[in-house]
Motif scaffolding. Structure first.
Motif, PDB file in Angstrom:
ATOM      1  N   PRO A 125       2.770   4.491  -1.534  1.00 14.19           N
ATOM      2  CA  PRO A 125       3.442   5.031  -2.720  1.00 14.19           C
ATOM      3  C   PRO A 125       3.542   4.017  -3.859  1.00 14.19           C
ATOM      4  CG  PRO A 125       4.714   5.428  -0.716  1.00 14.19           C
ATOM      5  CD  PRO A 125       3.647   4.445  -0.365  1.00 14.19           C
ATOM      6  N   PRO A 126       3.570   4.495  -5.103  1.00 11.53           N
ATOM      7  CA  PRO A 126       3.809   3.605  -6.245  1.00 11.53           C
ATOM      8  C   PRO A 126       5.132   2.860  -6.106  1.00 11.53           C
ATOM      9  CG  PRO A 126       3.073   5.765  -6.996  1.00 11.53           C
ATOM     10  CD  PRO A 126       3.335   5.889  -5.526  1.00 11.53           C
ATOM     11  N   GLU A 127       6.097   3.486  -5.418  1.00 16.61           N
ATOM     12  CA  GLU A 127       7.418   2.865  -5.243  1.00 16.61           C
ATOM     13  C   GLU A 127       7.379   1.614  -4.376  1.00 16.61           C
ATOM     14  OE1 GLU A 127       7.938   7.202  -6.134  1.00 16.61           O
ATOM     15  OE2 GLU A 127       6.713   6.025  -4.738  1.00 16.61           O
ATOM     16  N   SER A 128       6.225   1.318  -3.781  1.00 17.17           N
ATOM     17  CA  SER A 128       6.111   0.110  -2.967  1.00 17.17           C
ATOM     18  C   SER A 128       6.492  -1.133  -3.757  1.00 17.17           C
ATOM     19  CB  SER A 128       4.679  -0.055  -2.443  1.00 17.17           C
ATOM     20  OG  SER A 128       4.348   0.963  -1.529  1.00 17.17           O
ATOM     21  N   LEU A 129       6.206  -1.130  -5.064  1.00 14.07           N
ATOM     22  CA  LEU A 129       6.531  -2.282  -5.900  1.00 14.07           C
ATOM     23  C   LEU A 129       7.951  -2.203  -6.459  1.00 14.07           C
ATOM     24  CD1 LEU A 129       3.150  -2.755  -7.793  1.00 14.07           C
ATOM     25  CD2 LEU A 129       4.140  -4.248  -6.040  1.00 14.07           C
ATOM     26  N   GLY A 130       8.700  -1.191  -6.039  1.00 15.01           N
ATOM     27  CA  GLY A 130      10.082  -1.050  -6.481  1.00 15.01           C
ATOM     28  C   GLY A 130      11.040  -1.569  -5.427  1.00 15.01           C
ATOM     29  N   SER A 143       0.036  -0.466  15.637  1.00 16.73           N
ATOM     30  CA  SER A 143       0.657  -1.716  16.077  1.00 16.73           C
ATOM     31  C   SER A 143       0.270  -2.887  15.186  1.00 16.73           C
ATOM     32  CB  SER A 143       0.252  -2.025  17.523  1.00 16.73           C
ATOM     33  OG  SER A 143      -1.160  -2.183  17.620  1.00 16.73           O
ATOM     34  N   ASN A 144      -0.738  -2.686  14.318  1.00  8.28           N
ATOM     35  CA  ASN A 144      -1.163  -3.758  13.422  1.00  8.28           C
ATOM     36  C   ASN A 144      -1.528  -3.159  12.067  1.00  8.28           C
ATOM     37  OD1 ASN A 144      -4.025  -2.918  13.539  1.00  8.28           O
ATOM     38  ND2 ASN A 144      -3.943  -3.682  15.644  1.00  8.28           N
ATOM     39  N   TYR A 145      -1.794  -4.020  11.115  1.00 10.24           N
ATOM     40  CA  TYR A 145      -2.033  -3.555   9.751  1.00 10.24           C
ATOM     41  C   TYR A 145      -3.350  -2.791   9.617  1.00 10.24           C
ATOM     42  CZ  TYR A 145       2.042  -6.111   8.226  1.00 10.24           C
ATOM     43  OH  TYR A 145       3.339  -6.531   8.057  1.00 10.24           O
ATOM     44  N   GLU A 146      -4.347  -3.160  10.381  1.00 11.50           N
ATOM     45  CA  GLU A 146      -5.611  -2.438  10.340  1.00 11.50           C
ATOM     46  C   GLU A 146      -5.415  -0.990  10.764  1.00 11.50           C
ATOM     47  OE1 GLU A 146     -10.162  -2.734  12.175  1.00 11.50           O
ATOM     48  OE2 GLU A 146      -8.634  -4.210  12.732  1.00 11.50           O
ATOM     49  N   GLU A 147      -4.686  -0.775  11.851  1.00  9.18           N
ATOM     50  CA  GLU A 147      -4.408   0.588  12.300  1.00  9.18           C
ATOM     51  C   GLU A 147      -3.536   1.336  11.302  1.00  9.18           C
ATOM     52  OE1 GLU A 147      -4.577  -0.264  17.143  1.00  9.18           O
ATOM     53  OE2 GLU A 147      -2.671   0.176  16.152  1.00  9.18           O
ATOM     54  N   ALA A 148      -2.587   0.632  10.699  1.00  9.20           N
ATOM     55  CA  ALA A 148      -1.703   1.285   9.729  1.00  9.20           C
ATOM     56  C   ALA A 148      -2.506   1.843   8.559  1.00  9.20           C
ATOM     57  CB  ALA A 148      -0.652   0.302   9.230  1.00  9.20           C
ATOM     58  N   ALA A 149      -3.522   1.107   8.111  1.00  6.25           N
ATOM     59  CA  ALA A 149      -4.367   1.588   7.013  1.00  6.25           C
ATOM     60  C   ALA A 149      -5.166   2.817   7.434  1.00  6.25           C
ATOM     61  CB  ALA A 149      -5.306   0.475   6.564  1.00  6.25           C
ATOM     62  N   PHE A 182       1.144 -10.527  -5.855  1.00 10.39           N
ATOM     63  CA  PHE A 182       0.813  -9.236  -5.257  1.00 10.39           C
ATOM     64  C   PHE A 182       0.839  -8.131  -6.317  1.00 10.39           C
ATOM     65  CE2 PHE A 182       1.466 -11.229  -1.168  1.00 10.39           C
ATOM     66  CZ  PHE A 182       0.730 -10.452  -0.283  1.00 10.39           C
ATOM     67  N   ALA A 183       1.879  -8.131  -7.159  1.00 12.48           N
ATOM     68  CA  ALA A 183       2.021  -7.072  -8.152  1.00 12.48           C
ATOM     69  C   ALA A 183       0.857  -7.077  -9.142  1.00 12.48           C
ATOM     70  CB  ALA A 183       3.355  -7.229  -8.887  1.00 12.48           C
ATOM     71  N   LYS A 184       0.468  -8.240  -9.620  1.00 10.17           N
ATOM     72  CA  LYS A 184      -0.628  -8.316 -10.580  1.00 10.17           C
ATOM     73  C   LYS A 184      -1.931  -7.805  -9.978  1.00 10.17           C
ATOM     74  CE  LYS A 184       1.240 -12.108 -13.358  1.00 10.17           C
ATOM     75  NZ  LYS A 184       1.091 -13.528 -13.757  1.00 10.17           N
ATOM     76  N   ALA A 185      -2.194  -8.165  -8.738  1.00 12.07           N
ATOM     77  CA  ALA A 185      -3.425  -7.700  -8.095  1.00 12.07           C
ATOM     78  C   ALA A 185      -3.378  -6.197  -7.858  1.00 12.07           C
ATOM     79  CB  ALA A 185      -3.634  -8.442  -6.778  1.00 12.07           C
ATOM     80  N   MET A 186      -2.263  -5.691  -7.362  1.00  6.44           N
ATOM     81  CA  MET A 186      -2.162  -4.277  -7.042  1.00  6.44           C
ATOM     82  C   MET A 186      -2.220  -3.409  -8.296  1.00  6.44           C
ATOM     83  SD  MET A 186       0.711  -4.740  -4.025  1.00  6.44           S
ATOM     84  CE  MET A 186       1.077  -3.009  -3.796  1.00  6.44           C
ATOM     85  N   SER A 217      -6.056  -2.660  -2.117  1.00  8.47           N
ATOM     86  CA  SER A 217      -6.914  -1.517  -1.826  1.00  8.47           C
ATOM     87  C   SER A 217      -6.090  -0.281  -1.486  1.00  8.47           C
ATOM     88  CB  SER A 217      -7.870  -1.851  -0.678  1.00  8.47           C
ATOM     89  OG  SER A 217      -8.659  -0.740  -0.327  1.00  8.47           O
ATOM     90  N   LEU A 218      -5.089  -0.430  -0.634  1.00 11.19           N
ATOM     91  CA  LEU A 218      -4.240   0.704  -0.266  1.00 11.19           C
ATOM     92  C   LEU A 218      -3.520   1.270  -1.490  1.00 11.19           C
ATOM     93  CD1 LEU A 218      -2.556  -0.515   3.065  1.00 11.19           C
ATOM     94  CD2 LEU A 218      -4.260   1.301   2.811  1.00 11.19           C
ATOM     95  N   TYR A 219      -3.018   0.395  -2.326  1.00 13.09           N
ATOM     96  CA  TYR A 219      -2.264   0.832  -3.502  1.00 13.09           C
ATOM     97  C   TYR A 219      -3.159   1.563  -4.493  1.00 13.09           C
ATOM     98  CZ  TYR A 219       1.108   0.521  -7.364  1.00 13.09           C
ATOM     99  OH  TYR A 219       1.978   0.817  -8.392  1.00 13.09           O
TER     100      TYR A 219
END
Length: 452
Positions: free
Chosen positions: A270-275, A197-203, A423-427, A262-264
């Motif tokens: 997936p790498p496609e997250s930035l696509g 239900s939240n981003y912490e759980e999703a990770a 976001f892209a530069k950091a990831m 961190s997730l990336y």
């Protein structure tokens, strides 16, 4: 399929996926599933229409009304609206023009440049705000009463404001829906009836799914406005309250970028997250994704019925702020309209609670009026409910607490690109989260762009 389980359908999937990715040119045809053949000819009330005796002496008026790609799916509905309005306002003729979504912005800009703007136009808040910046739209705050404003959900009304001025009536809405592949959840040893239900759980779920199955447990996209939405959901402010200064370079903003970085870099998304955002649908269709938002479930049902059958919807993820996103389609009155009073009356008629209820029964959208949302259609499940019924209730339940997380701002496109690039530069490891946000704030000169 167990009745008590919430299984996926097509409610809002296309509308929301397009909106969430920042392409707000929503095509209501994508969301339509032909649930209902009712028309809008019953129970329609106009807002502030004059009586027949007064109309007899009124000057004949023709209004040009533009919609965004509603034909042919909603031709009967819109024609019905127009017939009722013209019958109750015999001095008014409505000329309806339906414009392809891809052409609408350029066509409207061309007509405004030629001093030939239509009277009522269906737009999204982002493009609407661009026109409002140019003083090309009628500001509604002094044109209607507070009682008339209060007809609409507060979040929907405020979505169409720039600098405290309201430039549009909200029409139809959407909220995000998440989807769980229950088979992948079970394969990973997770309870499919308890999605994150939240981003912490999703990770946490993403790590478990990867370890147990080798599949992805979470797929956030970074296309369009989504990076901005993540910042807001996770507690950061994009700007100050006046929208004149950047505020995202904060502890909350840095934490949000660190989370996705961190997730990336750990290979949990997936790498496609930035696509492109539609890669979420592709991966989910292949059965290699356990959980995601902004999925085109119509495509899943057509291309992978086995995955569709084991999918369940749930509310969208939230972060520290608890906020959820609202997608908005609106009606604007160009400043060039020579019939502003009649145009405002017609826009109110199209968006009144009775007409919106009829529209929402024809397709998978949500209303912008309080009264429509209180109707049993959005609060009670029918006997022998189908997938779309469950999804409609979930969407409606979260709508009153939803808002347009990325509000209209000056120079919107430039600001959006700056956040995406941060976001892209950091990831990708090209900068630390702190450096990436500081660079976005400095290089793009957010403060100057906001007040330009």
């Amino acid at each position: 399929m167990k009745k008590q389980k919430i299984v996926t359908g097509v409610l809002l999937s296309s509308l929301l996926a397009l909106s969430a990715c920042g392409n707000d040119n929503n095509n209501a045809n994508d969301a339509a599933d032909g649930n209902n053949n009712e028309t809008a000819n019953e129970g329609n009330n106009t807002n502030g229409n004059n009586g027949n005796n007064e109309e007899a002496s009124q000057e004949e008026v023709t209004l040009e009304f533009w919609t965004m790609q509603l034909q042919p799916t909603f031709t009967e509905y819109i024609d019905g609206l127009i017939d009722v309005y013209e019958e109750e306002n015999s001095h008014v003729t409505i000329n309806w023009v339906d414009v392809p979504a891809s052409d609408l912005e350029q066509k409207l800009l061309s007509d405004i440049s030629a001093n030939n703007a239509p009277d009522v136009v269906n737009l999204n808040p982002s493009f609407g705000s661009n026109l409002a910046e140019l003083d090309a739209l009628t500001i509604l705050d002094d044109e209607i009463s507070q009682e008339e404003k209060d007809v609409y959900l507060q979040g929907a009304w405020e979505a169409n404001q720039l600098g405290g001025n309201t430039f549009a009536f909200p029409w139809y809405l959407g909220t995000e829906i998440a989807y769980t592949n229950t088979e992948v959840f079970e394969e990973a040893g997770l309870d499919p009836d308890s999605p994150p239900s939240n981003y912490e759980e999703a990770a946490e779920y993403a790590e478990t799914v990867m370890e147990e199955t080798g599949k992805y447990g979470f797929f956030p996209s970074f296309e369009g406005t989504l990076p901005m939405q993540y910042l807001v959901k996770m507690g950061a402010d994009l700007t100050n309250e006046e929208r004149t200064e950047a505020a995202f370079n904060s502890a909350e903003g840095i934490e949000a970028v660190e989370y996705f970085t961190s997730l990336y870099q750990d290979g949990l998304i997936p790498p496609e997250s930035l696509g492109e955002q539609r890669e979420i649908t592709n991966l989910y269709t292949s059965g290699q994704l356990a959980f995601g938002e902004n999925i085109f479930m119509t495509e899943v049902s057509e291309n992978a019925p086995d995955v569709y059958e084991v999918s369940e919807p749930s509310e969208a993820l939230t972060g520290k702020s608890g906020k959820k996103n609202m997608n908005v389609q609106n009606l604007v009155i160009p400043e060039q309209s020579e019939n502003k009073e009649e145009s405002i009356k017609f826009a109110q008629f199209v968006t009144n609670s009775e007409n919106q209820l009829e529209f929402t029964k024809l397709t998978a959208i949500l209303p912008s009026t309080e009264a429509t949302l209180d109707d049993p259609y959005f609060t009670d499940l029918p006997e022998d409910p189908e997938a779309a019924d469950y999804e409609r209730i979930i969407s409606a339940q979260q709508l009153p607490n939803a808002e347009l997380l990325v509000p209209p701002m000056n120079n919107f496109s430039e600001l959006q690109i700056a956040i995406h690039d941060a976001f892209a530069k950091a990831m990708l490891g090209e900068a630390t989260p702190e450096e990436a946000l500081a660079e976005a704030e400095a290089e793009e000169e957010w403060n100057e762009l906001l007040v330009e």
